[in-house]
Design a protein around this motif. Structure first.
Motif, PDB file in Angstrom:
ATOM      1  N   HIS A 153      -9.423  -9.977  24.266  1.00 25.89           N
ATOM      2  CA  HIS A 153      -8.111 -10.741  24.029  1.00 25.89           C
ATOM      3  C   HIS A 153      -7.069 -10.055  24.466  1.00 25.89           C
ATOM      4  CE1 HIS A 153      -5.435 -13.466  21.800  1.00 25.89           C
ATOM      5  NE2 HIS A 153      -4.635 -12.459  21.551  1.00 25.89           N
ATOM      6  N   LEU A 154      -6.673  -8.834  24.053  1.00 25.21           N
ATOM      7  CA  LEU A 154      -5.560  -7.869  24.672  1.00 25.21           C
ATOM      8  C   LEU A 154      -5.630  -7.903  26.184  1.00 25.21           C
ATOM      9  CD1 LEU A 154      -3.245  -6.005  23.786  1.00 25.21           C
ATOM     10  CD2 LEU A 154      -4.718  -4.173  24.015  1.00 25.21           C
ATOM     11  N   PHE A 155      -6.589  -7.889  26.782  1.00 29.56           N
ATOM     12  CA  PHE A 155      -6.635  -7.613  28.263  1.00 29.56           C
ATOM     13  C   PHE A 155      -6.293  -8.877  28.921  1.00 29.56           C
ATOM     14  CE2 PHE A 155      -8.785  -8.042  32.218  1.00 29.56           C
ATOM     15  CZ  PHE A 155      -8.531  -6.965  33.141  1.00 29.56           C
ATOM     16  N   GLY A 160      -2.187 -10.131  30.495  1.00 31.63           N
ATOM     17  CA  GLY A 160      -2.227 -11.051  31.548  1.00 31.63           C
ATOM     18  C   GLY A 160      -2.992 -10.459  32.616  1.00 31.63           C
ATOM     19  N   GLY A 161      -4.236  -9.819  31.957  1.00 27.49           N
ATOM     20  CA  GLY A 161      -5.075  -9.084  33.153  1.00 27.49           C
ATOM     21  C   GLY A 161      -6.028 -10.257  33.748  1.00 27.49           C
ATOM     22  N   ARG A 162      -6.745  -9.919  34.857  1.00 25.10           N
ATOM     23  CA  ARG A 162      -7.521 -10.677  35.711  1.00 25.10           C
ATOM     24  C   ARG A 162      -8.880 -10.289  35.988  1.00 25.10           C
ATOM     25  NH1 ARG A 162      -4.635 -12.957  41.085  1.00 25.10           N
ATOM     26  NH2 ARG A 162      -6.291 -14.129  40.968  1.00 25.10           N
ATOM     27  N   SER A 163      -9.926 -10.849  35.888  1.00 22.87           N
ATOM     28  CA  SER A 163     -11.280 -10.674  36.089  1.00 22.87           C
ATOM     29  C   SER A 163     -11.404  -9.792  37.458  1.00 22.87           C
ATOM     30  CB  SER A 163     -12.227 -11.815  36.213  1.00 22.87           C
ATOM     31  OG  SER A 163     -12.275 -12.409  34.858  1.00 22.87           O
ATOM     32  N   ASP A 164     -12.048  -8.573  37.330  1.00 25.92           N
ATOM     33  CA  ASP A 164     -12.148  -7.805  38.412  1.00 25.92           C
ATOM     34  C   ASP A 164     -11.098  -7.097  39.055  1.00 25.92           C
ATOM     35  OD1 ASP A 164     -15.122  -8.378  38.237  1.00 25.92           O
ATOM     36  OD2 ASP A 164     -14.752 -10.191  39.271  1.00 25.92           O
ATOM     37  N   ARG A 165      -9.901  -7.277  38.477  1.00 21.50           N
ATOM     38  CA  ARG A 165      -8.842  -6.593  38.966  1.00 21.50           C
ATOM     39  C   ARG A 165      -8.586  -5.371  37.609  1.00 21.50           C
ATOM     40  NH1 ARG A 165      -5.711  -9.854  42.299  1.00 21.50           N
ATOM     41  NH2 ARG A 165      -7.358 -10.912  43.709  1.00 21.50           N
ATOM     42  N   ILE A 167      -6.682  -3.205  35.172  1.00 16.27           N
ATOM     43  CA  ILE A 167      -5.296  -3.662  34.393  1.00 16.27           C
ATOM     44  C   ILE A 167      -4.080  -2.811  34.800  1.00 16.27           C
ATOM     45  CG2 ILE A 167      -5.768  -2.223  32.592  1.00 16.27           C
ATOM     46  CD1 ILE A 167      -4.303  -5.892  32.216  1.00 16.27           C
ATOM     47  N   THR A 168      -4.357  -1.860  35.125  1.00 18.98           N
ATOM     48  CA  THR A 168      -3.291  -0.748  35.620  1.00 18.98           C
ATOM     49  C   THR A 168      -2.273  -1.223  36.826  1.00 18.98           C
ATOM     50  OG1 THR A 168      -4.694   0.630  36.633  1.00 18.98           O
ATOM     51  CG2 THR A 168      -4.039   1.217  34.477  1.00 18.98           C
ATOM     52  N   SER A 169      -2.991  -2.323  37.651  1.00 14.34           N
ATOM     53  CA  SER A 169      -2.145  -2.720  38.636  1.00 14.34           C
ATOM     54  C   SER A 169      -2.163  -4.157  38.786  1.00 14.34           C
ATOM     55  CB  SER A 169      -3.137  -2.330  40.073  1.00 14.34           C
ATOM     56  OG  SER A 169      -4.598  -2.813  40.121  1.00 14.34           O
ATOM     57  N   THR A 170      -2.772  -4.812  37.945  1.00  8.65           N
ATOM     58  CA  THR A 170      -2.782  -6.397  37.803  1.00  8.65           C
ATOM     59  C   THR A 170      -2.614  -6.664  36.217  1.00  8.65           C
ATOM     60  OG1 THR A 170      -4.227  -6.468  39.673  1.00  8.65           O
ATOM     61  CG2 THR A 170      -3.705  -8.571  38.196  1.00  8.65           C
ATOM     62  N   GLN A 181       1.356   2.888  26.427  1.00 10.27           N
ATOM     63  CA  GLN A 181       1.334   4.056  27.125  1.00 10.27           C
ATOM     64  C   GLN A 181      -0.022   4.541  27.576  1.00 10.27           C
ATOM     65  OE1 GLN A 181       3.366   6.842  24.385  1.00 10.27           O
ATOM     66  NE2 GLN A 181       5.091   5.871  24.630  1.00 10.27           N
ATOM     67  N   ASN A 182      -0.159   5.311  28.684  1.00 11.78           N
ATOM     68  CA  ASN A 182      -1.533   5.934  29.165  1.00 11.78           C
ATOM     69  C   ASN A 182      -2.526   4.856  29.186  1.00 11.78           C
ATOM     70  OD1 ASN A 182      -0.004   8.388  29.184  1.00 11.78           O
ATOM     71  ND2 ASN A 182      -0.262   8.641  26.700  1.00 11.78           N
ATOM     72  N   VAL A 183      -2.468   3.838  29.545  1.00  7.43           N
ATOM     73  CA  VAL A 183      -3.509   2.599  29.701  1.00  7.43           C
ATOM     74  C   VAL A 183      -4.185   3.067  31.039  1.00  7.43           C
ATOM     75  CG1 VAL A 183      -4.031   0.158  29.969  1.00  7.43           C
ATOM     76  CG2 VAL A 183      -2.097   0.831  28.792  1.00  7.43           C
ATOM     77  N   ARG A 184      -5.470   2.982  30.734  1.00 10.43           N
ATOM     78  CA  ARG A 184      -6.354   3.478  31.948  1.00 10.43           C
ATOM     79  C   ARG A 184      -7.437   2.247  32.347  1.00 10.43           C
ATOM     80  NH1 ARG A 184      -7.443   8.991  32.673  1.00 10.43           N
ATOM     81  NH2 ARG A 184      -9.175   8.355  33.679  1.00 10.43           N
ATOM     82  N   SER A 185      -7.671   2.340  33.395  1.00 13.73           N
ATOM     83  CA  SER A 185      -8.593   1.171  34.055  1.00 13.73           C
ATOM     84  C   SER A 185      -9.956   2.028  34.029  1.00 13.73           C
ATOM     85  CB  SER A 185      -8.249   0.741  35.605  1.00 13.73           C
ATOM     86  OG  SER A 185      -7.157   0.045  35.390  1.00 13.73           O
TER      87      SER A 185
END
Length: 276
Positions: A153-155, A160-165, A167-170, A181-185
């Protein structure tokens, strides 16, 4: 269609307050409560603001990273209880921790380390409100019948994350993403996912793909993003309450000003509303 017509004594300030509160509730999703926690009003949970909190603590611990690891292990008296499986090294249902279960360089840890670290956060870390009840994100079934989780749900819904992308860039909801802070993919541990048939395996969530990882080995390393259920059902936006208080004061003034002789002229806009 019929519409609500407020009594004349209510006046515009109350209408404005109600409108502002409704707008705030409709738009609010993630709220930085300024004490190391982010509130999600959809799920009524708090997230730790730091998505790699273990590494942050390891880097800042007065005694060094090794001292933090010793503290985490000591917090569970050296043993984590689980569903009996082939990895248990202290008798069925018991796994004895060691420093190798933690990677202080990256912040990752194995499943048993994750259980111990959440226990440590509850007993040794005090955020601004002193709250406890921290845990790993839980899973649940979506209305479509598909598997969901608090982290999913958070993602998707909040960041606003997208499948197979990654989260740090999309992340379409950049303002929400920037609250953390310090979110990792990478892989993050999920709670309550031990496989009954073979408890060597659990499930994780990948913030690199937006997918749940099935059959993830407990000995593998992943990250911890702690969450806790809020003690109340609604946490209002502070700004909305300031507006509400201001409007309420205006309401009191308006009500007092209405106590005038009957010859007093009507205020424009206070009559019955109409519409279609």
């Amino acid at each position: 269609m019929s519409i609500f017509t407020p009594p004349k004594a209510f006046g515009l300030p109350l209408i404005a307050a109600v409108s502002l509160l409704s707008l705030s509730s409709a738009q609010a999703a993630l709220i930085d409560v300024s004490n190391g926690q982010i509130y999600d009003d959809d799920l009524n949970v708090y997230w730790v603001k730091d998505a790699n909190f273990f590494k942050t603590l390891a880097d800042r611990h007065p005694g060094g990273a090794e001292a933090l690891v010793r503290g985490v292990i000591s917090g569970v008296r050296g043993v984590v209880h689980d569903t009996p499986n082939a990895y248990d090294n202290a008798g069925p249902g018991n796994y004895r921790l060691s420093a190798t279960d933690f990677d202080t360089t990256t912040g990752a840890m194995n499943w048993w380390g994750a259980q111990a670290f959440v226990t440590y956060v509850n007993s040794h870390v005090r955020f601004g409100d002193g709250a406890t009840g921290w845990r790993l994100p839980t899973t649940y079934e979506l209305s479509t019948g598909a598997p969901g989780s608090e982290l999913r749900h958070l993602f998707f819904n909040e960041l606003g994350g997208r499948s197979d992308r990654p989260i740090t860039s999309t992340h379409a909801r950049a303002a929400n993403y920037d609250l953390f802070q310090n979110v990792r993919s990478d892989f993050y541990w999920l709670g309550d996912t031990e496989y009954p048939a073979n408890a060597k395996y659990v499930e994780v969530f990948s913030t690199a793909t937006g997918r749940r990882g099935l059959g993830f080995d407990k000995t593998s390393k992943a990250y911890v993003w702690s969450v806790r259920t809020a003690p109340v059902a609604v946490v209002p936006l502070p700004g909305a309450w300031v507006l509400f208080a201001s409007a309420s004061a205006g309401l009191g003034w308006l009500a007092g000003s209405r106590k005038k002789p009957s010859g007093t002229r009507r205020v424009l806009g206070m009559g019955a509303a109409s519409g279609r």
